[in-house]
Design an enzyme around this catalytic site. Structure first.
Site, PDB file in Angstrom:
ATOM      1  N   LYS A  46       0.857  -1.188   0.000  1.00 22.28           N
ATOM      2  CA  LYS A  46       0.000   0.000   0.000  1.00 22.28           C
ATOM      3  C   LYS A  46       0.885   1.226   0.000  1.00 22.28           C
ATOM      4  O   LYS A  46       1.952   1.251   0.629  1.00 22.28           O
ATOM      5  CB  LYS A  46      -0.904   0.043   1.239  1.00 22.28           C
ATOM      6  CG  LYS A  46      -1.727   1.330   1.354  1.00 22.28           C
ATOM      7  CD  LYS A  46      -2.505   1.396   2.655  1.00 22.28           C
ATOM      8  CE  LYS A  46      -3.229   2.736   2.792  1.00 22.28           C
ATOM      9  NZ  LYS A  46      -4.002   2.831   4.033  1.00 22.28           N
ATOM     10  N   GLU A  63      -8.767  12.579  12.587  1.00 23.78           N
ATOM     11  CA  GLU A  63      -8.108  11.366  13.072  1.00 23.78           C
ATOM     12  C   GLU A  63      -7.204  11.614  14.270  1.00 23.78           C
ATOM     13  O   GLU A  63      -6.223  12.375  14.186  1.00 23.78           O
ATOM     14  CB  GLU A  63      -7.285  10.725  11.947  1.00 23.78           C
ATOM     15  CG  GLU A  63      -6.668   9.400  12.340  1.00 23.78           C
ATOM     16  CD  GLU A  63      -6.096   8.639  11.152  1.00 23.78           C
ATOM     17  OE1 GLU A  63      -5.593   7.530  11.338  1.00 23.78           O
ATOM     18  OE2 GLU A  63      -6.159   9.172  10.023  1.00 23.78           O
TER      19      GLU A  63
END
Length: 394
Positions: A145, A194
């Site tokens: 990723k 976040e």
């Protein structure tokens, strides 16, 4: 929440937001409260090492020790940590620190300023091509990723970020809103959804987000998009990778770590996210919030996996320096308590204008057009507060 001068009474979030002045203040507002730091008493010195994160906690402890030895009433550091491990942090002990309650939802008009040319870096076509190249490298086994970002440069001489920070706090009271004075007329500001990690009296929480979808324009479309995100195998896998990495990084420092088996939906004004609230307790009281933050940074949600390989792909495919984007922003006091958010949904401003940032997680099978659309949706948080809209060229 933190140590403040006895002469600085508690205030409401609205009062602290009204008192925020870029260039002389740093503000950090979260669901647990608001901090307004004024002036600089002592700055954390640079590391001089290739990986400054390795000794960051030691350098911060030393500076807090200086403040204590000198009898300075504020024994808290505030500021930001950059994405790149060798780049300098911006962390200071302020002259004065005030605290107050959490922001509340408030209708706020977009900032009014004279915006000139908006330049995408890279352009939409180049970004999609970079995503396609990242997929090829993933298929070749270089990494599993990589998070690729893009930036928008807005020409706006004399831009003032203060109204934008206030607008963001009113629009996203559940987010982590910040305005960090970087010196030299530069400000880092935004509203991150976040939480990287928080520590309070030995208890810790982390709230990794990964897997995203734009909000719908109607209630029915919005509900459909949320349900589709929850069912998405690609997004659930991407989220699981991040949660596993965060939990693995925290376990050596924590006991009684609780990791829910399935994610929950997290809504912002412009996005749906998959989120997992991780909680526990530090095994050693000497483990500080900043120690935990540096152990986690960067998570796969903002960099990729494996970390070193993803960093290399980012360096090769992103045509700009991230700076503090995808770093960490927040505070820590002398007891080790603190709160650090992931520096996303943000911008940096200088005397000529501002640069906005957004990224998307690229994995095997990622669609370049979909990842481009995701970055566009993520940019909406800042664009809405700025009263700007993207043209087709962006």
């Amino acid at each position: 929440m933190t140590t403040v001068s006895a002469a600085a009474p508690a205030a409401t979030a609205a009062e602290l937001l009204a008192g925020y002045r870029p260039g002389s203040c740093t503000l950090f507002a979260s669901p647990s409260g608001t901090l307004l730091a004024e002036g600089t008493y002592f700055a954390v010195p640079p590391s001089g090492r290739r990986d400054g994160l390795a000794d960051l906690s030691r350098r911060v402890d030393a500076v807090l020790g200086v403040a204590e030895a000198a009898g300075h009433e504020v024994r808290t550091v505030v500021g930001a940590v950059p994405f790149a491990p060798g780049a300098p942090e911006h962390l200071v002990v302020p002259m004065r620190l005030r605290r107050g309650g959490a922001p509340v939802a408030t209708p706020v008009e977009p900032a009014v300023f004279r915006a000139g040319r908006v330049r995408p870096v890279p352009g939409p076509g180049q970004y999609a091509a970079a995503v396609a190249e990242a997929v090829r490298r993933i298929d070749a086994g270089r990494c599993t990723k990589v998070v690729l970002a893009r930036s928008l440069r807005v020409d706006a001489p004399g831009f003032d970020p203060a109204p934008v920070v206030r607008a963001l706090a009113g629009r996203e009271p559940g987010a982590y809103t910040f305005g960090v004075d970087l010196g030299g007329g530069r400000t880092l500001f935004g509203a991150s959804p976040e939480l990287l990690v928080a520590r309070r009296s030995g208890r810790i929480t982390a709230h990794p987000l990964a897997g995203s979808a734009a909000r719908g324009r109607t209630p029915a479309e919005d509900a459909r998009r949320a349900a589709t995100l929850m069912r998405s195998e690609k997004d659930r896998h991407e989220h699981a990778v991040v949660v596993d990495a965060v939990a693995s990084a925290l376990r050596p420092y924590c006991r009684d770590l609780v990791v829910p088996p399935t994610p929950a939906l997290v809504a912002t004004a412009s996005m749906w996210h998959l989120g997992t609230m991780i909680s526990g307790a530090v095994a050693d009281p000497a483990v500080s919030a900043l120690t935990l933050a540096t152990a986690l940074h960067p998570t796969p949600a903002v960099c990729g996996t494996p970390t070193a390989a993803a960093r290399q792909v980012i360096a090769e495919l992103e045509p700009f320096d991230r700076g503090f984007y995808t770093g960490a922003v927040g505070w820590m006091d002398a007891s080790g308590d603190g709160e650090w958010a992931v520096t996303i949904r943000c911008a940096t401003s200088d005397e000529d204008g501002l640069a906005l940032f957004a990224g998307a997680g690229v994995v095997a099978g990622s669609d370049p057009r979909a990842e481009l659309a995701e970055t566009t949706a993520k940019l909406a948080t800042m664009l809405s507060a700025l009263g700007l809209e993207l043209g087709d060229e962006c």
